[in-house]
Design a protein around this motif. Structure first.
Motif, PDB file in Angstrom:
ATOM      1  N   PRO A 299     -17.722  17.059   8.794  1.00 44.27           N
ATOM      2  CA  PRO A 299     -16.532  17.381   7.976  1.00 44.27           C
ATOM      3  C   PRO A 299     -16.797  17.183   6.487  1.00 44.27           C
ATOM      4  O   PRO A 299     -17.358  16.155   6.083  1.00 44.27           O
ATOM      5  N   PRO A 300     -16.432  18.150   5.660  1.00 43.41           N
ATOM      6  CA  PRO A 300     -16.680  18.056   4.212  1.00 43.41           C
ATOM      7  C   PRO A 300     -16.042  16.830   3.569  1.00 43.41           C
ATOM      8  O   PRO A 300     -16.494  16.361   2.530  1.00 43.41           O
ATOM      9  N   GLN A 301     -14.977  16.295   4.211  1.00 46.29           N
ATOM     10  CA  GLN A 301     -14.298  15.133   3.644  1.00 46.29           C
ATOM     11  C   GLN A 301     -15.208  13.908   3.566  1.00 46.29           C
ATOM     12  O   GLN A 301     -14.961  12.980   2.789  1.00 46.29           O
ATOM     13  N   SER A 302     -16.280  13.930   4.371  1.00 46.87           N
ATOM     14  CA  SER A 302     -17.177  12.770   4.398  1.00 46.87           C
ATOM     15  C   SER A 302     -18.223  12.808   3.289  1.00 46.87           C
ATOM     16  O   SER A 302     -18.983  11.854   3.122  1.00 46.87           O
ATOM     17  N   ILE A 303     -18.274  13.906   2.527  1.00 46.14           N
ATOM     18  CA  ILE A 303     -19.285  14.034   1.476  1.00 46.14           C
ATOM     19  C   ILE A 303     -19.153  12.911   0.446  1.00 46.14           C
ATOM     20  O   ILE A 303     -20.136  12.276   0.056  1.00 46.14           O
ATOM     21  N   LEU A 304     -17.914  12.639   0.020  1.00 49.62           N
ATOM     22  CA  LEU A 304     -17.700  11.586  -0.966  1.00 49.62           C
ATOM     23  C   LEU A 304     -18.103  10.223  -0.418  1.00 49.62           C
ATOM     24  O   LEU A 304     -18.638   9.384  -1.150  1.00 49.62           O
ATOM     25  N   LEU A 305     -17.864  10.003   0.874  1.00 47.21           N
ATOM     26  CA  LEU A 305     -18.247   8.736   1.488  1.00 47.21           C
ATOM     27  C   LEU A 305     -19.761   8.578   1.499  1.00 47.21           C
ATOM     28  O   LEU A 305     -20.296   7.505   1.159  1.00 47.21           O
ATOM     29  N   VAL A 306     -20.466   9.650   1.871  1.00 43.50           N
ATOM     30  CA  VAL A 306     -21.927   9.609   1.891  1.00 43.50           C
ATOM     31  C   VAL A 306     -22.477   9.362   0.489  1.00 43.50           C
ATOM     32  O   VAL A 306     -23.385   8.547   0.290  1.00 43.50           O
ATOM     33  N   VAL A 310     -24.782   6.298  -1.095  1.00 44.15           N
ATOM     34  CA  VAL A 310     -25.988   6.537  -1.888  1.00 44.15           C
ATOM     35  C   VAL A 310     -25.912   5.805  -3.219  1.00 44.15           C
ATOM     36  O   VAL A 310     -26.883   5.201  -3.680  1.00 44.15           O
ATOM     37  N   VAL A 311     -24.735   5.834  -3.853  1.00 45.04           N
ATOM     38  CA  VAL A 311     -24.551   5.145  -5.131  1.00 45.04           C
ATOM     39  C   VAL A 311     -24.805   3.645  -4.970  1.00 45.04           C
ATOM     40  O   VAL A 311     -25.479   3.014  -5.798  1.00 45.04           O
TER      41      VAL A 311
END
Length: 336
Positions: A299-306, A310-311
């Motif tokens: 789900p694209p919503q998880s991009i920010l979480l990933v 990484v940060v």
């Protein structure tokens, strides 16, 4: 053999090594999970595939992140680049309705330069903290873009303009060549002029550089102006690719990706030495990560979480205290 070992040791300590290893790890992982991810096809003389999409879609991010590198090198930051991208794209699309292409492009670039100079004035001359100074344009920037577009999504059918975002040159998307050209110009600017040395000097110590005859305020102004211009070029590419200007969504959160790309590329947020090549690798890593998530059906919503994970990892690895504690723990474990 000793020289080879020393070369390998020095290479392992180079800031660009870590982002390259991270990018290689991601691609190896995708090679195992989804070998078709690397499939390339030629249609009508144009090359298609996920890797080509990464380069094409990552071109605006690469350009903006390169500009961000210069600002971060002098202990600054610019969180308004997404809004500048939206304003420039809106201005270009708006002017295409009744004006020649070259006027629209010059106007869009001028918008980026003015926005960059505005941020530079607030930071360098008025001495406002960079995060707060650029927050002003971040807040009002999309409002300005909406005023230009009257709150609508403007579109264009100007083929020569859309070529900048979706055209092909010798089989590859044209935005790739734009990103490569900006990198080459900034690299020459860094290595063949005194600007690169002055930038590192001002970022390392403004007081010391001032006593050495360098003018930190002028360097800051130039860095922010270039960043604004890079954001404008990114806005031209994005709007040309879509054939429209969306003031609300164009370049949304790209400032976070740009900052992350710079940090992953080895440039410290504390200023000083900066690595344009590392920034390019960092931007490619972020775009590859985004493309990978889409390709795997996550789900694209998880991009920010990933990206948040990484940060955190990148910040920990850049911390001298964390690295020393990690090395101490490893030695302790091996000793036992």
């Amino acid at each position: 053999m000793t020289k080879l070992a020393e070369s390998a040791r020095s290479l392992s300590k180079h800031p660009i090594t870590r982002p390259l290893l991270a990018l290689a790890f991601l691609y190896v992982l995708m090679l195992i999970i989804m070998p078709s991810f690397f499939k390339l096809e030629m249609h009508d003389g144009h090359l298609y595939g996920n890797l080509i999409d990464i380069l094409k879609n990552g071109a605006p991010l690469i350009i903006i992140a390169l500009g961000m590198t210069l600002v971060i090198a002098v202990e600054g930051i610019d969180i308004s680049v997404g809004s500048v991208l939206a304003i420039s794209g809106a201005a270009a699309i708006y002017l295409l309705d009744g004006y020649p292409l070259w006027i629209a492009l010059i106007a869009a670039a001028a918008v980026g330069i003015v926005c960059g100079m505005w941020n530079g004035m607030l930071v360098a001359i008025l001495q406002i903290q960079p995060m707060v100074a650029t927050l002003i344009l971040l807040t009002i920037g999309r409002g300005i873009a909406q005023l230009i577009t009257s709150g609508q999504i403007l579109s264009t059918s100007e083929q020569s303009y859309m070529y900048l975002g979706k055209g092909y040159l010798i089989g590859l998307p044209f935005p790739i060549f734009l990103a490569a050209g900006i990198f080459l110009l900034l690299y020459l600017f860094k290595t063949k002029t005194a600007f690169g040395l002055f930038l590192e000097s001002a970022g390392g110590s403004k007081t010391a550089s001032l006593y050495a005859g360098v003018k930190p305020r002028t360097i800051l102004m130039i860095a922010y102006t270039i960043t604004g211009l890079c954001a404008a070029i990114g806005g031209i590419i994005v709007s040309a690719n879509l054939g429209s200007a969306d003031s609300n969504n164009a370049g949304l959160w790209i400032e976070l990706d740009a900052i992350l790309a710079v940090v992953i590329g080895g440039t410290s947020m504390r200023g000083g030495r900066f690595y344009l090549g590392g920034t390019v690798v960092g931007a490619l890593f972020i775009q590859s990560l985004t493309t990978t998530i889409y390709a795997l059906g996550i789900p694209p919503q998880s991009i920010l979480l990933v990206k948040a994970v990484v940060v955190i990892v990148v910040c920990l690895m850049q911390s001298d205290v964390f690295r020393k504690k990690l090395a101490f723990t490893r030695k302790k474990v091996l000793a036992e």
